[in-house]
Motif scaffolding. Structure first.
Motif, PDB file in Angstrom:
ATOM      1  N   ARG A   1       0.440   8.268   2.646  1.00 44.75           N
ATOM      2  CA  ARG A   1       0.825   7.569   3.875  1.00 44.75           C
ATOM      3  C   ARG A   1       0.401   6.114   3.735  1.00 44.75           C
ATOM      4  NH1 ARG A   1      -0.831  12.666   5.105  1.00 44.75           N
ATOM      5  NH2 ARG A   1       0.534  13.887   6.484  1.00 44.75           N
ATOM      6  N   ALA A   2       1.331   5.205   3.984  1.00 42.35           N
ATOM      7  CA  ALA A   2       1.034   3.784   3.814  1.00 42.35           C
ATOM      8  C   ALA A   2       1.412   3.020   5.071  1.00 42.35           C
ATOM      9  CB  ALA A   2       1.796   3.225   2.618  1.00 42.35           C
ATOM     10  N   TYR A   3       0.505   2.168   5.525  1.00 44.97           N
ATOM     11  CA  TYR A   3       0.800   1.235   6.614  1.00 44.97           C
ATOM     12  C   TYR A   3       0.612  -0.166   6.067  1.00 44.97           C
ATOM     13  CZ  TYR A   3      -0.034  -1.922  10.491  1.00 44.97           C
ATOM     14  OH  TYR A   3       0.018  -3.001  11.338  1.00 44.97           O
ATOM     15  N   VAL A   4       1.640  -1.011   6.217  1.00 50.05           N
ATOM     16  CA  VAL A   4       1.536  -2.381   5.709  1.00 50.05           C
ATOM     17  C   VAL A   4       1.983  -3.356   6.785  1.00 50.05           C
ATOM     18  CG1 VAL A   4       1.752  -1.817   3.266  1.00 50.05           C
ATOM     19  CG2 VAL A   4       3.810  -2.197   4.609  1.00 50.05           C
ATOM     20  N   SER A   5       1.256  -4.437   6.891  1.00 51.10           N
ATOM     21  CA  SER A   5       1.568  -5.473   7.876  1.00 51.10           C
ATOM     22  C   SER A   5       1.804  -6.822   7.200  1.00 51.10           C
ATOM     23  CB  SER A   5       0.408  -5.608   8.871  1.00 51.10           C
ATOM     24  OG  SER A   5      -0.814  -5.858   8.180  1.00 51.10           O
ATOM     25  N   ASN A   6       1.759  -6.847   5.864  1.00 52.96           N
ATOM     26  CA  ASN A   6       1.849  -8.138   5.169  1.00 52.96           C
ATOM     27  C   ASN A   6       2.908  -8.166   4.074  1.00 52.96           C
ATOM     28  OD1 ASN A   6       0.367  -6.379   3.561  1.00 52.96           O
ATOM     29  ND2 ASN A   6      -1.554  -7.522   3.782  1.00 52.96           N
ATOM     30  N   VAL A   7       2.920  -7.170   3.191  1.00 54.93           N
ATOM     31  CA  VAL A   7       3.896  -7.124   2.101  1.00 54.93           C
ATOM     32  C   VAL A   7       4.415  -5.702   1.934  1.00 54.93           C
ATOM     33  CG1 VAL A   7       2.845  -9.054   0.843  1.00 54.93           C
ATOM     34  CG2 VAL A   7       2.139  -6.712   0.311  1.00 54.93           C
ATOM     35  N   VAL A   8       5.539  -5.578   1.253  1.00 57.62           N
ATOM     36  CA  VAL A   8       6.102  -4.263   0.949  1.00 57.62           C
ATOM     37  C   VAL A   8       5.122  -3.496   0.063  1.00 57.62           C
ATOM     38  CG1 VAL A   8       7.989  -3.091  -0.276  1.00 57.62           C
ATOM     39  CG2 VAL A   8       8.462  -5.119   1.129  1.00 57.62           C
ATOM     40  N   PRO A   9       4.893  -2.202   0.307  1.00 60.46           N
ATOM     41  CA  PRO A   9       3.961  -1.442  -0.541  1.00 60.46           C
ATOM     42  C   PRO A   9       4.431  -1.415  -1.989  1.00 60.46           C
ATOM     43  CG  PRO A   9       5.166   0.024   0.934  1.00 60.46           C
ATOM     44  CD  PRO A   9       5.467  -1.365   1.379  1.00 60.46           C
ATOM     45  N   GLY A  10       3.479  -1.351  -2.915  1.00 62.13           N
ATOM     46  CA  GLY A  10       3.769  -1.490  -4.334  1.00 62.13           C
ATOM     47  C   GLY A  10       4.811  -0.541  -4.857  1.00 62.13           C
ATOM     48  N   PHE A  11       4.794   0.720  -4.403  1.00 58.64           N
ATOM     49  CA  PHE A  11       5.729   1.708  -4.951  1.00 58.64           C
ATOM     50  C   PHE A  11       7.154   1.492  -4.458  1.00 58.64           C
ATOM     51  CE2 PHE A  11       3.174   3.683  -1.545  1.00 58.64           C
ATOM     52  CZ  PHE A  11       4.155   3.882  -0.583  1.00 58.64           C
ATOM     53  N   LEU A  12       7.364   0.560  -3.519  1.00 55.36           N
ATOM     54  CA  LEU A  12       8.710   0.217  -3.060  1.00 55.36           C
ATOM     55  C   LEU A  12       9.148  -1.175  -3.509  1.00 55.36           C
ATOM     56  CD1 LEU A  12       8.848   1.557   0.629  1.00 55.36           C
ATOM     57  CD2 LEU A  12       9.611   2.678  -1.467  1.00 55.36           C
ATOM     58  N   GLN A  13       8.318  -1.852  -4.282  1.00 55.32           N
ATOM     59  CA  GLN A  13       8.639  -3.220  -4.673  1.00 55.32           C
ATOM     60  C   GLN A  13       9.625  -3.273  -5.832  1.00 55.32           C
ATOM     61  OE1 GLN A  13       4.977  -5.357  -5.444  1.00 55.32           O
ATOM     62  NE2 GLN A  13       4.200  -5.021  -3.371  1.00 55.32           N
ATOM     63  N   THR A  14      10.542  -4.237  -5.761  1.00 54.09           N
ATOM     64  CA  THR A  14      11.392  -4.534  -6.914  1.00 54.09           C
ATOM     65  C   THR A  14      10.583  -5.352  -7.910  1.00 54.09           C
ATOM     66  OG1 THR A  14      12.192  -6.625  -5.988  1.00 54.09           O
ATOM     67  CG2 THR A  14      13.431  -4.612  -5.428  1.00 54.09           C
ATOM     68  N   ALA A  15      11.080  -5.436  -9.137  1.00 57.29           N
ATOM     69  CA  ALA A  15      10.376  -6.209 -10.163  1.00 57.29           C
ATOM     70  C   ALA A  15      10.282  -7.681  -9.774  1.00 57.29           C
ATOM     71  CB  ALA A  15      11.079  -6.049 -11.506  1.00 57.29           C
ATOM     72  N   ALA A  16      11.363  -8.228  -9.201  1.00 56.77           N
ATOM     73  CA  ALA A  16      11.360  -9.644  -8.839  1.00 56.77           C
ATOM     74  C   ALA A  16      10.362  -9.924  -7.717  1.00 56.77           C
ATOM     75  CB  ALA A  16      12.766 -10.077  -8.426  1.00 56.77           C
ATOM     76  N   TYR A  17      10.335  -9.057  -6.720  1.00 60.59           N
ATOM     77  CA  TYR A  17       9.399  -9.211  -5.594  1.00 60.59           C
ATOM     78  C   TYR A  17       7.963  -9.074  -6.089  1.00 60.59           C
ATOM     79  CZ  TYR A  17       7.456  -8.307  -0.873  1.00 60.59           C
ATOM     80  OH  TYR A  17       6.737  -8.343   0.311  1.00 60.59           O
TER      81      TYR A  17
END
Length: 282
Positions: free
Chosen positions: A116-132
């Motif tokens: 379970r992940a809650y983020v208020s600043n950046v997309v969580p790592g496992f959902l990030q694209t390589a460019a992001y």
């Protein structure tokens, strides 16, 4: 080791200090005598016993020798390392670059059934694209002044994305709408990242909720945190990652997640928030 805001780390440090006190008492000596045998000032002994100063591994070996308990040094050192892992300064763990930390995170995700992940600043790592991930990790490296191994770190981070498809893991994610609007990288990078969020919403392993700007808050925005099954929580601050394992503290994070989940929208409303964010990129 720096003082940790986590009660889990504080409790573990206090437990280590209690074990050291027991060794001293079992040896029939007081703090003054132990300090003399160890060859350091009594104030150091007092700080260690009070949990105000963490002993080094060498200190533990010296302490055990002074108490004629050398056989216990290995166990105490293992306890010390466990305490240190509860509060990891980013500059310390990134001193040789970011790749190793990303690989360790992948290992943790591998053994987790439900994250379970809650983020208020950046997309969580496992959902990030390589460019992001590249844009984000480069900015972190520059801010911290740590070695640049961003390319290798990004490869390790995006590897986590494969867990979304293997059928053995579930990801329950809450994102503040602000995360969709914060510009990490250029417009093309953000468009690609937001498009990726749209692509993962239908996955059976993913539950993606977005908390709108307009939500009537039952609970205020918090620092990013991740819950790994019911075993531990990892809280990300500017300077450190805090690992929480104490049951009462874990219960608070699970309760906070449940309250935040009540504010989130899913499915079509979530997709609308994402597409609206894409449209604002111009």
């Amino acid at each position: 080791m720096p003082a940790s805001p986590s009660s889990s780390a504080q409790a573990a440090r206090a437990a280590l200090a209690a074990r050291l006190r027991e060794l001293m008492l079992d040896a029939g000596i007081d703090g003054k005598e132990l300090s003399a045998r160890c060859g350091w000032h009594p104030s150091k002994t007092s700080r260690i016993l009070g949990g105000k100063s963490a002993p080094s591994e060498t200190d533990l070996r010296t302490w055990c020798t002074a108490c004629d308990a050398g056989a216990q040094a290995g166990d105490l050192i293992a306890s010390l390392r466990a305490v240190e892992l509860m509060y990891l300064e980013w500059r310390r763990v990134h001193r040789i670059g970011m790749r190793q930390v990303q690989q360790e995170s992948l290992t943790l995700h591998h053994r987790t059934a439900v994250c379970r992940a809650y983020v208020s600043n950046v997309v969580p790592g496992f959902l990030q694209t390589a460019a992001y991930a590249t844009a984000l990790m480069r900015s972190i490296t520059e801010f911290q002044g740590t070695p640049d191994d961003v390319a290798d770190a990004v490869a390790a981070r995006t590897e986590r994305g494969r867990l979304l498809h293997d059928g053995r893991h579930r990801f329950v994610i809450l994102i503040e709408e602000t995360v969709l609007r914060y510009r990490i990288g250029d417009a093309e990078t953000m468009a690609g990242q937001l498009g990726h969020l749209l692509a993962v919403i239908p996955l059976p392993s993913v539950s993606l909720g977005i908390i709108p700007f307009t939500a009537q808050r039952r609970i205020w925005p918090l620092e990013a945190f991740y819950l790994f099954d019911t075993d531990q929580a990892c809280v990300e601050t500017l300077t450190a990652e805090v690992t929480v394992t104490q049951p009462r503290e874990l219960a608070d994070y699970h309760r906070a997640f449940a309250e935040l989940a009540k504010l989130a929208v899913h499915g079509a409303p979530a997709r609308t928030l994402i597409t609206t964010a894409i449209d604002t990129l111009g």
